[in-house]
Scaffold this motif. Structure first.
Motif, mmCIF file in Angstrom:
data_model
loop_
_atom_site.group_PDB
_atom_site.id
_atom_site.type_symbol
_atom_site.label_atom_id
_atom_site.label_comp_id
_atom_site.label_asym_id
_atom_site.label_seq_id
_atom_site.Cartn_x
_atom_site.Cartn_y
_atom_site.Cartn_z
ATOM 1 N N MET A 316 0.869 -1.126 -0.062
ATOM 2 C CA MET A 316 0.000 0.075 0.072
ATOM 3 C C MET A 316 0.887 1.392 0.248
ATOM 4 O O MET A 316 0.725 2.192 -0.689
ATOM 5 C CB MET A 316 -0.921 0.011 1.151
ATOM 6 C CG MET A 316 -2.023 -0.894 1.071
ATOM 7 S SD MET A 316 -3.301 -0.992 2.398
ATOM 8 C CE MET A 316 -4.010 0.771 2.075
ATOM 9 N N MET A 346 -6.909 5.179 -4.380
ATOM 10 C CA MET A 346 -6.577 3.882 -3.661
ATOM 11 C C MET A 346 -8.020 3.217 -3.127
ATOM 12 O O MET A 346 -8.039 2.109 -2.596
ATOM 13 C CB MET A 346 -5.793 4.138 -2.405
ATOM 14 C CG MET A 346 -4.363 4.197 -2.924
ATOM 15 S SD MET A 346 -3.488 2.800 -3.658
ATOM 16 C CE MET A 346 -3.201 1.938 -2.260
ATOM 17 N N LEU A 349 -9.316 -0.571 -3.802
ATOM 18 C CA LEU A 349 -8.782 -1.312 -2.751
ATOM 19 C C LEU A 349 -9.978 -1.856 -1.615
ATOM 20 O O LEU A 349 -10.216 -2.770 -1.248
ATOM 21 C CB LEU A 349 -7.529 -1.312 -2.270
ATOM 22 C CG LEU A 349 -6.910 -2.390 -1.502
ATOM 23 C CD1 LEU A 349 -6.695 -3.471 -2.185
ATOM 24 C CD2 LEU A 349 -5.422 -1.662 -0.826
ATOM 25 N N LEU A 403 -6.774 -2.874 -8.363
ATOM 26 C CA LEU A 403 -6.787 -2.963 -6.610
ATOM 27 C C LEU A 403 -8.346 -3.422 -6.394
ATOM 28 O O LEU A 403 -8.186 -3.982 -5.155
ATOM 29 C CB LEU A 403 -6.851 -1.215 -6.385
ATOM 30 C CG LEU A 403 -5.468 -0.599 -6.777
ATOM 31 C CD1 LEU A 403 -5.604 0.882 -6.341
ATOM 32 C CD2 LEU A 403 -4.513 -1.248 -5.769
#
Length: 587
Positions: A316, A346, A349, A403
């Motif tokens: 990450m 992000m 994810l 992701l």
């Protein structure tokens, strides 16, 4: 008989008297308390990560010369929790999980208030933030060490995977909320970043004090395992300190692995940790129950979880570095805005885990964790290979789908794996098992950051000077090669991570006579949002791909171990099968 067991919350068999004491809805009260603790901890983690530029600005710290403070603010929290989880898990079995869980809320709240009140600036301010974060870490360790055990005590066997899956959603939601709050609050005042944790801490303290009950089977009161504690805490502290300082520059070297103190601490830490199992085998009441590893499900699931955390902890952070240092500036985002937008980009994810976490928990309750967790790790292996194939100037939809796919895989693995660990141990050992589970995961996360950092920084150190020199020749600023080629690779990387353009900082210290001979168009190119990211990418991407291949390897091993763990193993059911007469006596 099995139906009776599935209704039990904290013992092999649960009577109507037990239900009356707990109340039909007690399990949801327990879950709500754990969710508050989970969100409090993850919001604190992501909000700090996304707000580091505002924090460094607020205390007047230069990122090019303060890499050690950045590393300690990021890794010190995890280091402290990793050293304390085992001890707190054992103490909770002896003195009560709820009691220590409540104390964790209170200590975390005190740490958050101290952080908000940080009085100093400069180096002193950075040290104070690190120390107050350690106070927070103590509180967080108390809640983390007991969360899984409290849920396992409160929920029947048939619903534990679901409960742990819902808690996983809370963990990932906290990360999302932290990113948004960090981006918003940091604009007004960096201190608000720490103040936002206080309401969660107060709510958790009050709610747990009045509603949470001690329903666990208490382990016999024994003396604390002093020698085991000293050996483990000393070993892991010394080792992680060595790892942390190994990532810092030493003399003329970009990293500190040649530092005699680093080598001594690494060797000393390994020796103490190697002695730890020997010490524990001699203790009458060890804090690290080595005998639990005789249970196949417990041992295989823990090692699989360790490998999974080893792959994900650094991944990450590497992706955030890729987004903030390279991709976002190349696509027109100012350096100051990249921390917030990296968090936003992000989110696929997080979304994948939120969707799959509860579903995988429910499925594992019904069908067992073996193949669900295995498929999850296979998906993560494929995801790492896909990340390694991306160019530095990728199309976002490629990263988005990758992701999201990895989030689904992590969601499939997380709650079934945790449920299988907690289901496999005796009720009176759930506190120490929860402590062992979280210790293994936190240690792996910290080690993962060190592994990925080392790979990337070594690669950048080797390639960055040549990349800078070649790029300066191409834009007609060869006279700056002796100056810009000496930018510390770690400083360049983390100044971009903190929202600074390192070229502007360097040029401000160059004699004006040198800068005046550079054509204005060239200066505009140097200080823009494309030259430095493109140059950094040449040095960064080869090492990043190596780290992703290593992540794929760890996930692949985790998948193999998940497949080998065997079918469902639930301690309560095994007790009934092996010793039915004893259980009838209890009934």
């Amino acid at each position: 008989m099995n139906n009776n067991v599935s209704k039990g919350g904290n013992s092999p068999l649960s009577s109507s008297e037990d239900k009356g004491k707990q109340g039909l809805d007690y399990k949801w009260i327990a879950l709500s308390n754990v969710i508050i603790a989970s969100m409090m901890g993850t919001i604190n983690g992501s909000i700090t990560l996304i707000s580091l530029p505002a924090i460094f600005n607020g205390i007047h710290i230069d990122p090019l010369t303060s890499f050690q403070y950045l590393l300690w603010i990021l890794m010190g929290y995890g280091l402290v929790t990793a050293t304390l989880l085992l001890s707190f898990g054992r103490l909770s079995d002896m003195y009560g999980r709820v009691k220590l869980f409540k104390l964790g809320f209170l200590i975390f709240t005190v740490g958050s208030i101290l952080l908000y009140l940080t009085p100093s600036t400069g180096d002193a301010g950075a040290i104070e933030i690190i120390l107050f974060r350690i106070v927070q870490a103590v509180g967080s360790a108390l809640t983390m060490a007991n969360s899984s055990a409290i849920l396992t005590d409160a929920f029947p066997v048939s619903e534990r995977g679901k409960a742990l899956g819902i808690n996983m959603v809370a963990l990932m939601s906290g990360q999302f909320v932290g990113l948004l709050l960090g981006g918003i609050l940091a604009v007004f005042d960096w201190r608000y970043v720490f103040l936002v944790s206080v309401p969660f801490g107060i709510l958790g303290t009050v709610w747990s004090t009045f509603k949470l009950k001690e329903v666990s089977l208490r382990a016999p009161k024994t003396k604390l395992d002093i020698w085991g504690n000293l050996t483990f805490v000393s070993g892991i502290t010394i080792l992680l300190l060595g790892v942390t300082y190994g990532l810092m520059p030493y003399g003329s070297d970009a990293m500190g692995w040649n530092n005699p103190w680093v080598m001594a601490s690494m060797i000393g830490g390994f020796i103490l940790l190697a002695l730890f199992p020997v010490v524990e085998s001699k203790m009458e009441n060890p804090m690290f129950r080595l005998d639990l590893f005789k249970i196949k499900m417990f041992s295989y699931a823990n090692v699989a979880g360790f490998l999974s955390s080893l792959s994900r902890g650094g991944m990450m952070f590497m992706l955030i570095l890729l987004l903030q240092g390279i991709w976002l500036p190349l696509h027109g985002y100012s350096y100051e805005s990249t921390p917030f937008w990296a968090g936003v980009y992000m989110l696929p994810l997080t979304l994948g885990v939120i969707i799959m976490g509860p579903i995988s928990g429910i499925l594992s309750d019904k069908y067992g964790p073996r193949w669900i967790a295995t498929i999850g790790m296979v998906m993560n292996t494929i995801g790492f290979l896909a990340l390694a194939a991306l160019p530095y100037n990728f199309n976002y939809w490629e990263l988005c789908l990758t992701l999201f796919f990895m989030g689904l895989g992590s969601g499939m693995f997380g709650s079934p794996n945790s449920a299988s660990i907690m289901n496999s141990v005796p009720p009176q050992e759930r506190g120490v098992a929860s402590g062992m589970l979280t210790t293994i995961m936190n240690t792996a996360f910290t080690a993962s950051m060190a592994i990925f950092f080392t790979i990337v920084i070594v690669g950048i150190t080797q390639r960055f000077p040549d990349a800078i020199a070649s790029s300066l020749v191409n834009i007609g600023a060869v006279q700056l090669a002796p100056v810009l080629s000496n930018i510390p690779p770690t400083g360049a990387l983390f100044s971009a991570f903190l929202g600074y353009n390192p070229v502007e900082t360097i040029l401000s210290s160059v004699p004006s006579a040198v800068v005046s001979h550079i054509p204005p168009a060239t200066l505009t190119t140097l200080t823009g949002t494309t030259w430095f990211p493109s140059t950094l990418a040449e040095a960064f991407m080869p090492s990043l791909r190596v780290s992703f291949y290593i992540g794929a390897f760890f996930c692949g091993l985790s998948a193999v171990l998940s497949a080998l763990r065997g079918e469902r193993y639930i301690h309560e059911l095994e007790v009934i099968k092996i010793n039915p007469d004893e259980d009838k006596t209890r009934e």
